[in-house]
Design a protein around this motif. Sequence first.
Motif, mmCIF file in Angstrom:
data_model
loop_
_atom_site.group_PDB
_atom_site.id
_atom_site.type_symbol
_atom_site.label_atom_id
_atom_site.label_comp_id
_atom_site.label_asym_id
_atom_site.label_seq_id
_atom_site.Cartn_x
_atom_site.Cartn_y
_atom_site.Cartn_z
ATOM 1 N N LEU A 66 -40.562 114.822 -82.376
ATOM 2 C CA LEU A 66 -40.407 113.068 -81.813
ATOM 3 C C LEU A 66 -39.791 112.650 -83.269
ATOM 4 C CD1 LEU A 66 -43.508 112.965 -79.968
ATOM 5 C CD2 LEU A 66 -41.055 113.127 -79.231
ATOM 6 N N ALA A 67 -39.677 112.791 -84.514
ATOM 7 C CA ALA A 67 -39.433 112.094 -85.572
ATOM 8 C C ALA A 67 -38.070 111.880 -85.748
ATOM 9 C CB ALA A 67 -39.890 112.615 -87.056
ATOM 10 N N ARG A 68 -37.788 113.086 -85.346
ATOM 11 C CA ARG A 68 -35.968 112.937 -85.353
ATOM 12 C C ARG A 68 -35.645 112.069 -84.066
ATOM 13 N NH1 ARG A 68 -31.770 111.767 -85.168
ATOM 14 N NH2 ARG A 68 -29.676 113.210 -85.458
ATOM 15 N N ALA A 69 -36.517 112.620 -83.223
ATOM 16 C CA ALA A 69 -35.645 111.138 -81.969
ATOM 17 C C ALA A 69 -35.516 109.964 -82.717
ATOM 18 C CB ALA A 69 -36.424 111.526 -80.722
ATOM 19 N N GLU A 70 -37.155 109.783 -83.082
ATOM 20 C CA GLU A 70 -37.488 107.899 -82.965
ATOM 21 C C GLU A 70 -36.171 107.255 -83.984
ATOM 22 O OE1 GLU A 70 -40.681 105.821 -82.810
ATOM 23 O OE2 GLU A 70 -39.495 106.934 -81.356
ATOM 24 N N ARG A 71 -34.989 108.349 -84.554
ATOM 25 C CA ARG A 71 -34.100 107.680 -85.494
ATOM 26 C C ARG A 71 -32.815 107.349 -84.919
ATOM 27 N NH1 ARG A 71 -33.904 112.983 -89.120
ATOM 28 N NH2 ARG A 71 -32.328 111.769 -89.611
ATOM 29 N N VAL A 72 -32.814 107.571 -82.759
ATOM 30 C CA VAL A 72 -32.098 107.097 -82.443
ATOM 31 C C VAL A 72 -32.443 105.530 -81.642
ATOM 32 C CG1 VAL A 72 -30.978 107.628 -80.548
ATOM 33 C CG2 VAL A 72 -31.355 109.444 -82.465
ATOM 34 N N ALA A 73 -31.486 104.533 -81.786
ATOM 35 C CA ALA A 73 -31.273 103.609 -80.946
ATOM 36 C C ALA A 73 -30.869 103.799 -79.589
ATOM 37 C CB ALA A 73 -30.605 102.254 -81.552
ATOM 38 N N LEU A 74 -31.969 104.141 -78.580
ATOM 39 C CA LEU A 74 -31.633 104.200 -77.270
ATOM 40 C C LEU A 74 -30.771 103.350 -76.462
ATOM 41 C CD1 LEU A 74 -34.198 106.528 -76.088
ATOM 42 C CD2 LEU A 74 -32.561 106.581 -76.700
ATOM 43 N N GLU A 75 -29.507 103.114 -76.072
ATOM 44 C CA GLU A 75 -28.549 101.749 -75.560
ATOM 45 C C GLU A 75 -28.947 102.378 -73.913
ATOM 46 O OE1 GLU A 75 -25.031 101.367 -77.614
ATOM 47 O OE2 GLU A 75 -25.569 101.316 -78.731
ATOM 48 N N PRO A 76 -28.368 101.020 -73.133
ATOM 49 C CA PRO A 76 -28.571 100.652 -71.834
ATOM 50 C C PRO A 76 -28.448 102.373 -70.841
ATOM 51 C CG PRO A 76 -28.045 98.885 -72.468
ATOM 52 C CD PRO A 76 -27.438 99.413 -73.794
ATOM 53 N N GLY A 77 -28.943 102.783 -70.258
ATOM 54 C CA GLY A 77 -28.897 104.331 -69.823
ATOM 55 C C GLY A 77 -29.020 105.865 -70.525
ATOM 56 N N ASP A 78 -29.099 105.353 -71.338
ATOM 57 C CA ASP A 78 -29.327 106.913 -72.458
ATOM 58 C C ASP A 78 -30.594 107.240 -71.351
ATOM 59 O OD1 ASP A 78 -27.167 106.362 -73.771
ATOM 60 O OD2 ASP A 78 -28.288 105.396 -75.381
ATOM 61 N N ARG A 79 -30.932 108.594 -72.020
ATOM 62 C CA ARG A 79 -31.925 109.618 -71.361
ATOM 63 C C ARG A 79 -32.972 109.760 -72.376
ATOM 64 N NH1 ARG A 79 -30.903 113.126 -66.549
ATOM 65 N NH2 ARG A 79 -29.156 113.726 -67.770
ATOM 66 N N LEU A 80 -33.850 109.561 -73.105
ATOM 67 C CA LEU A 80 -34.361 110.671 -73.797
ATOM 68 C C LEU A 80 -35.460 112.054 -73.110
ATOM 69 C CD1 LEU A 80 -35.596 111.498 -76.504
ATOM 70 C CD2 LEU A 80 -37.549 109.919 -76.967
ATOM 71 N N LEU A 81 -35.087 113.464 -73.155
ATOM 72 C CA LEU A 81 -35.882 114.399 -72.225
ATOM 73 C C LEU A 81 -36.611 115.913 -73.289
ATOM 74 C CD1 LEU A 81 -32.784 115.278 -69.320
ATOM 75 C CD2 LEU A 81 -34.909 112.872 -69.797
ATOM 76 N N LEU A 82 -37.945 115.900 -72.417
ATOM 77 C CA LEU A 82 -38.478 116.352 -74.324
ATOM 78 C C LEU A 82 -38.132 118.036 -73.184
ATOM 79 C CD1 LEU A 82 -41.203 114.410 -75.014
ATOM 80 C CD2 LEU A 82 -38.729 114.568 -76.269
ATOM 81 N N GLU A 83 -39.129 118.716 -73.364
ATOM 82 C CA GLU A 83 -38.544 120.169 -73.120
ATOM 83 C C GLU A 83 -39.732 120.600 -72.485
ATOM 84 O OE1 GLU A 83 -39.220 125.003 -73.904
ATOM 85 O OE2 GLU A 83 -39.223 123.796 -75.763
ATOM 86 N N GLY A 84 -39.654 120.878 -70.753
ATOM 87 C CA GLY A 84 -41.219 120.556 -69.916
ATOM 88 C C GLY A 84 -41.891 122.069 -70.608
ATOM 89 N N GLY A 85 -43.007 121.690 -70.556
ATOM 90 C CA GLY A 85 -44.405 123.148 -71.012
ATOM 91 C C GLY A 85 -44.513 122.730 -72.534
ATOM 92 N N ALA A 86 -43.387 122.135 -73.116
ATOM 93 C CA ALA A 86 -44.083 122.062 -74.373
ATOM 94 C C ALA A 86 -44.536 120.363 -74.963
ATOM 95 C CB ALA A 86 -42.494 122.503 -75.713
ATOM 96 N N ARG A 87 -44.880 120.917 -76.411
ATOM 97 C CA ARG A 87 -46.012 119.806 -77.135
ATOM 98 C C ARG A 87 -45.442 119.675 -78.245
ATOM 99 N NH1 ARG A 87 -51.863 120.128 -75.519
ATOM 100 N NH2 ARG A 87 -51.859 121.846 -73.822
ATOM 101 N N PHE A 88 -45.033 118.338 -78.406
ATOM 102 C CA PHE A 88 -44.782 117.431 -79.265
ATOM 103 C C PHE A 88 -45.709 116.451 -79.762
ATOM 104 C CE2 PHE A 88 -41.589 118.875 -76.362
ATOM 105 C CZ PHE A 88 -40.783 119.755 -77.085
#
Length: 556
Positions: A66-88
């Motif tokens: 999640l630390a890596r994902a936090e470095r991206v600024a999400l814009e309209p329509g973007d999706r951030l998807l995490l692997e189902g069944g996994a823990r972060f």
Amino acid sequence: MRRNTVPAAIRRCTAPGILTAAIVLLGASGCAATPHYAPSASTYYVSSRGDDQNDGSSPGQAWRSLARAERVALEPGDRLLLEGGARFTGTITLNGDEAGRADQPVVVGSYGEGRATVEAEGSPGISVHNTAGVEIRDLTVKGDRAAYAHDGGINLYADRPDGGKLDRVTLSHVRVSGFRTGIAVGGAEKGNGFKNVTIREAKLYGNKDVGLLTYGPEFNPGQPTYAHEEFNVSDVDAYRNTGDPGADDRHTGDGIILGAVRNATVRDSSAHDNGSRSSGEAPSGPVGIWAYDAKNVVLEHNTAYRNHTGSKVDGAGFGFDENVSDSTIQYNLAFHNDGPGFYAYTRKTNGAHTDNTIRYNITSDDGRKLPRFGGLAVYGHDVRNLRIYQNTVVMTALENGKSGPALRLMDGEKGVTVRNNLFVTDGSPLALADGGLSTKNVLLQGNNYRAPQGQWALQWGDHAFTGIGTWRKATGQERVDGRPSGLTADPCFTGGTLPSVTSAADARLFAPDCDALADKGLDLRKLFGIDPGSVDYFGQRVGTPPPVGAALPQGD
């Protein structure tokens, strides 16, 4: 992450400061015919098998943290998807520099099989701050010991310097546990808050203070404003939010609280087994589902049961608390709560608790710890213009043989009317009212009062009555245009004289099995200009006159 928002084809079609109309309309010279360009949305993936050196653009190129994902600024329509069944481990944060629009939200959710789990460490699991256009779905969010003490699992908060309502947030198919508050939605001063918020199909459990909370600045009755608007809560289950035994200065252990909100609905939801560890020294106790500092709230088709309180008050199923107006509690079931099944209360004399309705509800065996508050209670200092009609209230004795009244009325009421309700006890007072309540304060008309043969009892101030006639004559209650009203008929419950409820399905036991009360209610519309509602608790169409109580006979 930066993007080129004006492609070369559009730039070549423009003179300095001028967009040539002919090119725009005709698409001449091979140039784009559309003057506006919306950047394509991106989808980013996070996987337990990923690598933070990847670009995150596909499951095969997923990031790991999640630390890596936090470095991206999400814009309209973007999706951030995490692997189902996994823990972060960590936090997902959306702030004022990112997220979407009402019509093009940013989506945070899972991909693949099952839900991904976000495990917070001394922080919210998901934080939405000063932004909206957000959809959060298909996630499990868990807190650690520090988060349990301080944080909201999914935390929405607005405190922008220029204020205003942030438009559209959707939370769906989420499970949140192990935080101080499961889902918290707050707004600061200057009109900060959220609008068009949907929370659906959520399980909020094992949190300390409350499952779901909305809140805002202190209420001003002279200039009422509300931090939040247009809230739709449905299919939310708030349970085992136990409360804080060390919180002696506040109530804890609530299910669902709507505060500082206008135009809100809670439906098809439940609050149960909350408040079991709330402090016995707290000034007030928790409640299953309730509202305060709110306007145009509807609580309907919900259940609240086995909610508890450590203090000497509350522990109720449903309630309208301070500064609630133009709101309705209808078609709900409450049973086996420590306090009353339903209540209206305010401690402030400011005229802001007014024009509310409690109708077509069923409460059975509430007041288990605090029987003096009964099954349905009205109390406080300034409850005004409250309409209570078409409810069924049943109270049976506790193990020690004692029980509370079906109806509890305390001093401080103005213009409260109680009509066409069915009150049933096994010998305790059918109603218990403080002294000094006149027909100008509270008026009872067209109700049915049922107790076992020879045990009919009603306490009005210092006077105990053993028959409806003597009570009517002494107080002026149960009269309409000078004529007697009110009944003592057997309601013929399907489940027997005093049905026992253990689940929401048991509400059927309170449907009458005879026509004794089917059309015996007062015509509320004709006599008092009150909308009687079109259906009973079970959705059967109500005729004119309506029944007494919340339900028609089965099959009618």
